[in-house]
Design a protein around this motif. Sequence first.
Motif, PDB file in Angstrom:
ATOM      1  N   UNK A 137      30.057  21.340  46.408  1.00 26.12           N
ATOM      2  CA  UNK A 137      30.548  20.075  46.961  1.00 26.12           C
ATOM      3  C   UNK A 137      31.652  19.473  46.091  1.00 26.12           C
ATOM      4  N   UNK A 138      31.582  19.691  44.778  1.00 25.72           N
ATOM      5  CA  UNK A 138      32.613  19.136  43.896  1.00 25.72           C
ATOM      6  C   UNK A 138      33.990  19.669  44.280  1.00 25.72           C
ATOM      7  N   UNK A 139      34.058  20.943  44.620  1.00 31.81           N
ATOM      8  CA  UNK A 139      35.335  21.530  45.041  1.00 31.81           C
ATOM      9  C   UNK A 139      35.839  20.867  46.319  1.00 31.81           C
ATOM     10  N   UNK A 140      34.938  20.591  47.241  1.00 33.47           N
ATOM     11  CA  UNK A 140      35.348  19.919  48.477  1.00 33.47           C
ATOM     12  C   UNK A 140      35.824  18.490  48.186  1.00 33.47           C
ATOM     13  N   UNK A 141      35.202  17.823  47.187  1.00 40.12           N
ATOM     14  CA  UNK A 141      35.641  16.478  46.801  1.00 40.12           C
ATOM     15  C   UNK A 141      37.068  16.507  46.255  1.00 40.12           C
ATOM     16  N   UNK A 142      37.334  17.496  45.405  1.00 34.78           N
ATOM     17  CA  UNK A 142      38.661  17.596  44.790  1.00 34.78           C
ATOM     18  C   UNK A 142      39.731  17.829  45.855  1.00 34.78           C
ATOM     19  N   UNK A 143      39.512  18.828  46.713  1.00 37.78           N
ATOM     20  CA  UNK A 143      40.523  19.126  47.724  1.00 37.78           C
ATOM     21  C   UNK A 143      40.533  18.081  48.828  1.00 37.78           C
ATOM     22  N   UNK A 144      39.387  17.449  49.081  1.00 38.21           N
ATOM     23  CA  UNK A 144      39.370  16.345  50.032  1.00 38.21           C
ATOM     24  C   UNK A 144      40.214  15.179  49.538  1.00 38.21           C
ATOM     25  N   UNK A 145      40.049  14.829  48.266  1.00 34.60           N
ATOM     26  CA  UNK A 145      40.852  13.753  47.688  1.00 34.60           C
ATOM     27  C   UNK A 145      42.334  14.081  47.688  1.00 34.60           C
ATOM     28  N   UNK A 146      42.665  15.356  47.391  1.00 33.41           N
ATOM     29  CA  UNK A 146      44.076  15.774  47.362  1.00 33.41           C
ATOM     30  C   UNK A 146      44.718  15.662  48.748  1.00 33.41           C
ATOM     31  N   UNK A 147      44.040  16.191  49.766  1.00 35.09           N
ATOM     32  CA  UNK A 147      44.632  16.190  51.108  1.00 35.09           C
ATOM     33  C   UNK A 147      44.669  14.791  51.717  1.00 35.09           C
ATOM     34  N   UNK A 148      43.582  14.040  51.578  1.00 39.07           N
ATOM     35  CA  UNK A 148      43.571  12.673  52.112  1.00 39.07           C
ATOM     36  C   UNK A 148      44.604  11.810  51.394  1.00 39.07           C
ATOM     37  N   UNK A 149      44.712  11.965  50.075  1.00 41.73           N
ATOM     38  CA  UNK A 149      45.702  11.212  49.314  1.00 41.73           C
ATOM     39  C   UNK A 149      47.120  11.576  49.711  1.00 41.73           C
ATOM     40  N   UNK A 150      47.361  12.876  49.929  1.00 42.96           N
ATOM     41  CA  UNK A 150      48.697  13.302  50.358  1.00 42.96           C
ATOM     42  C   UNK A 150      49.041  12.699  51.718  1.00 42.96           C
ATOM     43  N   UNK A 151      48.097  12.763  52.657  1.00 42.99           N
ATOM     44  CA  UNK A 151      48.350  12.192  53.979  1.00 42.99           C
ATOM     45  C   UNK A 151      48.600  10.699  53.928  1.00 42.99           C
ATOM     46  N   UNK A 152      47.752   9.989  53.195  1.00 45.77           N
ATOM     47  CA  UNK A 152      47.935   8.535  53.081  1.00 45.77           C
ATOM     48  C   UNK A 152      49.241   8.190  52.374  1.00 45.77           C
ATOM     49  N   UNK A 153      49.584   8.968  51.350  1.00 48.52           N
ATOM     50  CA  UNK A 153      50.835   8.722  50.631  1.00 48.52           C
ATOM     51  C   UNK A 153      52.040   8.839  51.542  1.00 48.52           C
ATOM     52  N   UNK A 154      52.049   9.838  52.415  1.00 57.98           N
ATOM     53  CA  UNK A 154      53.156   9.997  53.364  1.00 57.98           C
ATOM     54  C   UNK A 154      53.203   8.827  54.344  1.00 57.98           C
ATOM     55  N   UNK A 155      52.029   8.367  54.775  1.00 64.05           N
ATOM     56  CA  UNK A 155      51.983   7.203  55.680  1.00 64.05           C
ATOM     57  C   UNK A 155      52.526   5.966  54.966  1.00 64.05           C
ATOM     58  N   UNK A 156      52.143   5.770  53.707  1.00 60.96           N
ATOM     59  CA  UNK A 156      52.640   4.622  52.945  1.00 60.96           C
ATOM     60  C   UNK A 156      54.151   4.708  52.735  1.00 60.96           C
TER      61      UNK A 156
END
Length: 301
Positions: A124-143
């Motif tokens: 699950x830790x790996x999913x947290x890391x890549x989840x944070x990376x992808x969600x952050x990238x998407x939100x960053x582009x929206x911002x």
Amino acid sequence: MQKRRAIAKEIIVSYGLIVIGAFIMAAGFVLFINPYKIVPGGVYGIGIVVHYITKGLIPFWPEGIPIGLVGLSLDIPLILLGMHLLGTKFGTKTILGSFLMSSFMMVLTYFIGEHDPLGLQEDILLSCIFGGLTVGLGLGLIFRSRATSGGSDIIAMILSKYSKLPVGQLLILVDSTIVLIGLATFKDWRIPLYSWIVIYITGEVIDLVVEGVNFEKSVFIISDHPEAIRQKIIYDLRRGGTFIEGEGMYNGKPRRIIHTVMSRREVSLLLDHVRRIDPDAFITVTDASEILGEGFKSLNE
């Protein structure tokens, strides 16, 4: 004509960032967040909780109410409330981003499924890391398109308006409350711990995407040889700078403070030069998160 083209290009890029950002963010949720009951705050964190507690309760949705649908049903009223109480700063971009995010999430869930699609149940830790990376990238582009993510952002802004507390602190409070709702629902202490990892990584990636990777440094120098340092900055490093008239706090003597901005490599060369001509100089070097103006990023970008 040229001005119209520039405006059209800006609109295309802006809305393109929203579409790409919403898709990446939705993919992050579907692949790394939703299947493992991680609750990373926001309306989609609530959507995850509602999705799992309604499993088997509604014949039309035997797996539970779709997370994207719950997120959208919460997001739109919050956006409208925000426009009413805070002004129309959110506008069509935020509404579009919310609709696309919800739609992409439901479509991807339909085709990919929601039961451990990448086989990360044991990591699950790996999913947290890549989840944070992808969600952050998407939100960053929206911002970067000058839209907001809606949801808990708007709740924090509304609370800030009436409580006078900082938005940043209230946002952490709101998202942490949603995380604790996940704890109370799933009764698993690992869920809030994993969720806070995702929240932290998401925030760091958003800053990286919005501000960019900057290697520039802001340098302040107080020296008895300001002219020699000026020569180095202008004629050798080919940078500009500013003399700031100051006064020594201890002895009251007038001092000329040098302020300049340059790359890491140039800072190293400058410090080596200052070290040779004035070992007693006082130097402050700080990271410059964003530099606008001649020689750097244009103010019009």
